[in-house]
Scaffold this active site. Structure first.
Site, PDB file in Angstrom:
ATOM      1  CE  LYS A   1      30.631 -62.429   9.970  1.00 17.48           C
ATOM      2  NZ  LYS A   1      29.747 -63.774   9.717  1.00 17.48           N
ATOM      3  CG  ASN A   2      26.244 -61.865  10.171  1.00 22.79           C
ATOM      4  OD1 ASN A   2      27.236 -62.623   9.501  1.00 22.79           O
ATOM      5  ND2 ASN A   2      26.527 -62.183  11.480  1.00 22.79           N
TER       6      ASN A   2
ATOM      7  CB  CYS B   1      31.941 -69.769  14.058  1.00 21.91           C
ATOM      8  SG  CYS B   1      32.645 -68.463  13.515  1.00 21.91           S
TER       9      CYS B   1
ATOM     10  NE  ARG C   1      26.897 -71.767  13.864  1.00 23.47           N
ATOM     11  CZ  ARG C   1      27.311 -70.725  13.287  1.00 23.47           C
ATOM     12  NH1 ARG C   1      28.542 -70.687  12.959  1.00 23.47           N
ATOM     13  NH2 ARG C   1      26.651 -69.693  12.962  1.00 23.47           N
TER      14      ARG C   1
ATOM     15  CG  ASP D   1      27.500 -62.995  16.245  1.00 24.21           C
ATOM     16  OD1 ASP D   1      26.905 -62.700  15.451  1.00 24.21           O
ATOM     17  OD2 ASP D   1      27.750 -64.000  16.624  1.00 24.21           O
TER      18      ASP D   1
ATOM     19  NE  ARG E   1      34.795 -67.531   8.519  1.00 29.64           N
ATOM     20  CZ  ARG E   1      33.938 -68.158   9.330  1.00 29.64           C
ATOM     21  NH1 ARG E   1      34.182 -68.781  10.530  1.00 29.64           N
ATOM     22  NH2 ARG E   1      32.381 -68.210   8.840  1.00 29.64           N
TER      23      ARG E   1
END
Ligand code: EPZ
Length: 418
Positions: free
Chosen positions: A22-23, A117, A122, A305, A398
């Site tokens: 995903k990242n 998230c 952040r 994560d 997600r």
């Protein structure tokens, strides 16, 4: 909002194919803004964050084709807008990743503070400070940013913190500059390197030395074809599921090199597994032992994560485990839901949780507060006796493609209820 109903306490078995990262997919999708030529991305995970970022690109004027599952062809020749739609920007953190390419190509960008998230405040200072060091002028008005970049000012910048997406944004921002430009105190995660590989395919010359990247860009970059690397966080997630549930599961289509630190800790806890070239096979492991401390860090340390799934695993291990996530002040706020399932956890402060195990978990009514907490609750529910309900399944969608289908293939009793 859809939710999952899970009947836990069963041993699972079989093999699970790991999706594209995903990242890595997210910055590489943003990088297509740097060229007018067609770009073909393969092994793209079919997840909500990818779909939202593609919607942002289409809103800016990109043409997006989806010839088959997990394959996207993107062409940004007609892109002219440089303002990211507020509602889409607020849906995910990675909307921020279009800022670098927009500044590179159009010398301006406008967007609202990105969403994502709720694992912490952040801030985006690492990005804004870096862009300003590169010569950008950025106005901020109540969480709305207007940036313009008359010309490159610095040939060497230092990131205020080793930020993954700030590193990615800077690599893309300078990719159209002849340079060379050096970015120091940069992040080294596998997904950052995958982006660097793509920028190299597009014609930029990128060298990496320690925690620095030096970029010699080009005014015109070409299109590319690229297969996204596998997702090591997803591979780690399924690995922890196998160990926590005492199941025989083979995690396939993964890169064990990117799992090394996760496997070090699983081995120390007593997990039994065999490492293959593109897979790891887990065997039922009895009498798991707690490790004294599990702490996240910058690559190649344990990724933040994977902390949430490790907390669930620690509830099944004998002894005390201190989990320390110093990066996000909201990462551990889902532990109250594990306590409701029977776990013995003390939240010492926003960054530290003390877990005493092993404890038997029982099903409960739950809700996923964020992506990684959500998948951790799924693991807990699969290990728990009885039925659990996990609301807000969107958070899990997600980041995990077809999660209920893949878990059912392993023998799990899980269904989605809308
Ligand atoms: C990326 O977010 C990932 N998102 C996150 O994954 C991941 O948790 C994070 O990197 C860390 O690996 C994407 O790639 C789209 P950061 P990013 O700037 O770039 C603090 C997921 O679940 N920090 O690397 O926004 C910093 O302030 C998501 O897939 C320091 O304090 O994260 C921030 O609060 C969630 N000092 C946090 O850590 C440092 O030296 C993460 O920073 C470095 C960071």
């Amino acid at each position: 909002m859809s939710k999952f109903i899970i009947k836990g306490g069963k041993k699972l078995s079989g093999s699970v194919r790991i999706s594209g990262n995903k990242n890595a997919a997210l910055p590489i999708i943003a990088a297509t803004l740097l060229t007018s030529e067609k770009c073909r991305l393969e092994n793209v995970p079919e997840i909500k964050d990818v779909h939202v970022l593609l919607e942002i690109l289409e809103n800016l004027g990109a043409e997006v084709a989806h010839p088959e599952n997990n394959v996207y062809e993107i062409q940004c020749a007609e892109v002219s807008k440089t303002k990211v739609p507020d509602d889409l920007a607020k849906k995910l953190r990675s909307s921020l990743l279009v800022m670098g390419p927009l500044l590179a190509r159009f010398k301006k960008a406008e967007m609202v503070h990105p969403g994502g998230c709720v694992i912490g405040r952040r801030p985006i200072d690492a990005h804004l400070d870096a862009f300003r060091d590169l010569g950008a002028e950025i106005k901020e008005d109540q969480g709305y940013y207007t940036a313009k970049w008359p010309k490159l000012k610095e040939q060497k910048i230092f990131l205020g913190e080793t930020s993954v997406t700030a590193t990615e944004n800077c690599l893309m921002a300078v990719a159209l500059e002849e340079g060379p430009v050096t970015i120091k105190h940069a992040a080294l995660e596998p997904h950052v390197k995958d982006l660097a590989e793509v920028l190299g395919k597009m014609g930029a010359k990128i060298t990496n030395e320690g925690a620095s990247y030096t970029v010699e860009g080009k005014k015109e970059l070409s299109g590319f074809t690229h297969r996204i690397i596998s997702d090591h966080i997803e591979a780690g997630t399924f690995s922890i599921l196998a160990v926590a549930s005492g199941s025989e599961i083979t995690v396939t289509d993964c890169n064990p090199e990117n799992l090394e630190m996760i496997l070090v800790f699983l081995k120390r806890m007593g997990a039994k597994f065999e490492i293959g070239e593109h897979q790891v096979k887990f065997f039922p492991s009895k009498d798991l032992q707690a490790v004294r401390k599990i702490e996240c860090g910058m690559w190649p340390s344990l990724p933040t994560d994977i902390m949430s799934p490790f907390i669930v695993l620690a509830t099944q291990a004998k002894g005390d485990t201190l989990v320390h996530d110093w990066m996000f002040e909201g990462r551990l706020f889902f532990t109250d839901k594990l306590i409701k399932m029977g776990a013995n956890i003390t939240l010492c402060d926003p960054h530290r949780a003390l877990i005493v195990g092993p404890t038997a978990l029982h099903g409960a009514k739950l809700e996923s507060p964020d992506l990684r907490a959500g998948i951790a609750l799924v693991i807990a529910a699969l290990c728990a006796e009885g039925e659990s309900e996990i609301d807000n399944a969107y958070q899990i969608d997600r980041g995990y493609e077809n999660i209920e289908g893949r878990l059912r293939d392993l023998g799990a009793e899980i269904e989605r209820v809308n």
